[in-house]
Design an enzyme around this catalytic site. Sequence first.
Site, PDB file in Angstrom:
ATOM      1  N   CYS A  54      43.954 101.599  83.252  1.00  0.00           N
ATOM      2  CA  CYS A  54      42.645 101.623  83.902  1.00  0.00           C
ATOM      3  C   CYS A  54      41.770 102.737  83.316  1.00  0.00           C
ATOM      4  CB  CYS A  54      42.847 101.765  85.408  1.00  0.00           C
ATOM      5  SG  CYS A  54      41.449 101.325  86.429  1.00  0.00           S
ATOM      6  N   HIS A  55      41.292 103.668  84.157  1.00  0.00           N
ATOM      7  CA  HIS A  55      40.447 104.772  83.696  1.00  0.00           C
ATOM      8  C   HIS A  55      41.255 105.929  83.114  1.00  0.00           C
ATOM      9  CE1 HIS A  55      37.480 102.600  86.094  1.00  0.00           C
ATOM     10  NE2 HIS A  55      36.559 103.249  85.405  1.00  0.00           N
TER      11      HIS A  55
END
Length: 182
Positions: free
Chosen positions: A107-108
Amino acid sequence: MTHLNGKRVAILATNGFEDSELSEPLSAVREHGAEAEVVSTNTGTIRGENGHEAVVARATSDARASDYDALVLPGGVGNGDRIRMDEHAVAFVRGFFEQHKPVGAICHGGWILADADVLRGRTVTSYPSLRTDLRNAGATWVDEEVVVDQGLVTSRTPDDLPAFNAKLVEEIAEGKHTGQTA
């Protein structure tokens, strides 16, 4: 079953991490026999976006890649943004690539890879909003469940955790990657 006995895994996170992206990889590596601990810009306890708490074992200022066999970078917008602003965290991440050790980012979590300058020539995935940042850092970005590039395991979202965790365990078991460089 793949065994990670004797392996030490760092999970780099701070307040605002995506709960499942920290807790599920942590459980997966421990279930396979690894020792895992949370390294953070904070000390004490950190809290995820949905309230999950994790005890910090070591601050980034005291962490060294040489103390671990692998690194996990969970997502969470606030987590990814704050971690990449910490110079100790950036140096810590870069150290895993310099030592050819497996790294997983979901993800991030991939944001810090751009700041660590370790993406040039690699194929990765992430949460779609990071696509341009990762391309600008020299990566080829693809929209796939899980991507493995010379010991770097990347995934997009919590939905990808089963595939991410399986590949992460596989790469940690394999160990050093001669092609993995900073």
